[in-house]
Design a protein around this motif. Structure first.
Motif, PDB file in Angstrom:
ATOM      1  N   LYS A   1       0.800  -1.238  -0.046  1.00 57.17           N
ATOM      2  CA  LYS A   1      -0.125  -0.031  -0.074  1.00 57.17           C
ATOM      3  C   LYS A   1       0.848   1.318   0.242  1.00 57.17           C
ATOM      4  O   LYS A   1       0.461   2.308   0.410  1.00 57.17           O
ATOM      5  CB  LYS A   1      -0.937   0.177   1.350  1.00 57.17           C
TER       6      LYS A   1
ATOM      7  N   TYR B   1       3.560   3.904  -2.076  1.00 57.60           N
ATOM      8  CA  TYR B   1       4.289   4.148  -3.316  1.00 57.60           C
ATOM      9  C   TYR B   1       5.511   5.142  -2.919  1.00 57.60           C
ATOM     10  O   TYR B   1       5.351   5.913  -2.233  1.00 57.60           O
ATOM     11  CB  TYR B   1       3.478   4.610  -4.488  1.00 57.60           C
TER      12      TYR B   1
ATOM     13  N   CYS C   1      -1.769   5.572  -8.099  1.00 54.60           N
ATOM     14  CA  CYS C   1      -1.558   5.333  -6.750  1.00 54.60           C
ATOM     15  C   CYS C   1      -2.155   6.329  -5.786  1.00 54.60           C
ATOM     16  O   CYS C   1      -2.298   6.011  -4.597  1.00 54.60           O
ATOM     17  CB  CYS C   1       0.013   5.675  -6.501  1.00 54.60           C
TER      18      CYS C   1
ATOM     19  N   TYR D   1      -2.708   4.844  -2.463  1.00 58.79           N
ATOM     20  CA  TYR D   1      -1.708   4.256  -1.387  1.00 58.79           C
ATOM     21  C   TYR D   1      -1.244   5.319  -0.607  1.00 58.79           C
ATOM     22  O   TYR D   1      -1.586   6.436  -0.637  1.00 58.79           O
ATOM     23  CB  TYR D   1      -0.817   3.692  -2.522  1.00 58.79           C
TER      24      TYR D   1
ATOM     25  N   GLY E   1       5.640  -2.586  -1.513  1.00 54.42           N
ATOM     26  CA  GLY E   1       5.354  -1.281  -1.721  1.00 54.42           C
ATOM     27  C   GLY E   1       6.317  -1.227  -3.157  1.00 54.42           C
ATOM     28  O   GLY E   1       6.817  -2.060  -3.743  1.00 54.42           O
TER      29      GLY E   1
ATOM     30  N   MET F   1       2.556  -4.729  -8.292  1.00 50.69           N
ATOM     31  CA  MET F   1       2.647  -3.152  -8.148  1.00 50.69           C
ATOM     32  C   MET F   1       3.557  -2.659  -9.581  1.00 50.69           C
ATOM     33  O   MET F   1       3.248  -1.738  -9.982  1.00 50.69           O
ATOM     34  CB  MET F   1       3.021  -2.484  -6.909  1.00 50.69           C
TER      35      MET F   1
END
Ligand code: P6P
Length: 339
Positions: free
Chosen positions: A205, A207, A228, A240, A260, A323
């Motif tokens: 979660k 970035y 994001c 995020y 991440g 991701m």
């Protein structure tokens, strides 16, 4: 009574070496020497914080020299320790324009690429900084060490790791058989196994990007950053959290543990990005892939890039596998549209 045995770095390296009957112990010796240099640099990193905050304390080292600028100190320390190992033929350092040949050992088996103190501009604000190292086996031991020994793809690395000088000091490394983390216990002066077999969550979660450069990113990267932030027009998503320390080792270490994505994309004024392939991106990509993550330049694996220059830069998207794949999907979509 019944206390868990503490495994220190040297014991762990020796244990792992036994699993490879043909191992000569040379790689182990280099790793041990890196561990020693890390402890010495750790001591100076902490003291230097004091110096920066309190100005010079007029301390001189044993040679009577003034305390050197921290990253130069770290550079000299790692070069000296690697040279003493007798197993390293040459060193490529972020601090040196050209490779450094090790006197008397310029036909040794290995070469090391090192960023001795990455993020050192952060030291005067007490932000975590780090050392990044990677080890290649030389292709032809009959030749004297030269630049071509360093211009190998990251997939050919024999080992890679980093030291993070933070709230505690950790050494994290891989030799291609998983990633393990060792925390320095100052009371015994040893790196102790604290994070065995690190694996990065497939999704996270967090970035990490310098949001201030948003306007300079490509349309695909902007679209992914929007995603994001939870404001994507293409693919609505929950936002995020943005976590960006500005110290690659610290940002990547947190994302490795929590999950991440870390991005340093190309920008309109830096088309190859900022981070260096040989001694920042390749070692971190090797570690993250070994932990089950992914690392690309937006199109291809970092570890597949054929280096052509010691200090060349590359854009990088690295971290949780799903991701990074999503970032690539956005880049691909907009590049196709843009093409
Ligand atoms: P920016 C530190 O100077 C560094 O090389 C990396 O450790 C860090 O991730 C990056 O640069 C930060 O760069 O441009 O966002 O300040």
């Amino acid at each position: 009574m019944g206390e868990k045995k503490v495994i220190v770095l040297d014991e762990y390296i020796a244990m792992k070496q036994k699993e490879f009957p043909r191992a000569t112990g040379d790689l182990s010796a280099i790793l041990r020497n890196i561990g020693v240099a890390a402890k010495i640099v750790n001591r100076e990193v902490n003291a230097a914080g004091l110096v920066d905050i309190l100005g010079s304390i007029g301390r001189t080292n044993i040679q009577g020299e003034d305390v050197m600028k921290l990253d130069e100190f770290a550079n000299k320390e790692f070069i000296s320790s690697l040279s003493l190992s007798g197993l390293c033929a040459g060193i490529a350092s972020e601090e040196n324009e050209n490779i450094i040949l090790v006197d008397g050992h310029n036909k040794a088996k290995y070469v090391v690429c090192i960023d001795p103190l990455d993020g050192s501009s952060n030291i005067d604000v007490n932000v975590s900084i780090g050392t990044i190292f990677s080890i290649y086996r030389r292709k032809n031991l009959d030749d004297i060490c030269s630049e071509k020994d360093f211009l190998q793809k990251g997939m050919d690395l024999m080992g890679a790791g980093y030291i993070i000088y933070g709230s505690s000091t950790m050494l994290v490394y891989t030799t291609g058989y998983g990633v393990n983390g060792f925390t320095l216990d100052p009371s015994i002066g040893e790196f102790c196994l604290s994070h065995a077999n690190i694996t990065i969550p497939k999704v996270g979660k967090i970035y990490s990007v310098n949001q201030g450069s948003y306007a300079k990113f490509s349309e695909g990267v902007k679209a992914y950053v929007d995603y994001c932030m939870g404001i994507s027009r293409d693919e609505p998503s929950k936002p995020y959290s943005l976590r960006y320390i500005g110290s690659m080792v610290a940002d990547l270490h947190r994302n490795l543990i929590k999950g991440g994505i870390f991005m340093y994309p190309a920008t309109s004024d830096a088309p190859s990005g900022k981070l260096r392939l040989l001694y920042e991106c390749n070692p971190m990509a090797f570690i993250v892939e070994q932990a089950g993550g992914r690392a690309t330049d937006g199109h291809r694996r970092i570890l597949e890039i054929q280096p052509t220059e010691l200090h060349q830069r590359t854009p990088i998207f690295i971290g949780s596998e799903e991701m990074v794949k999503t970032a690539e999907r956005f880049i691909e979509r907009y590049e196709t549209v843009g093409a």
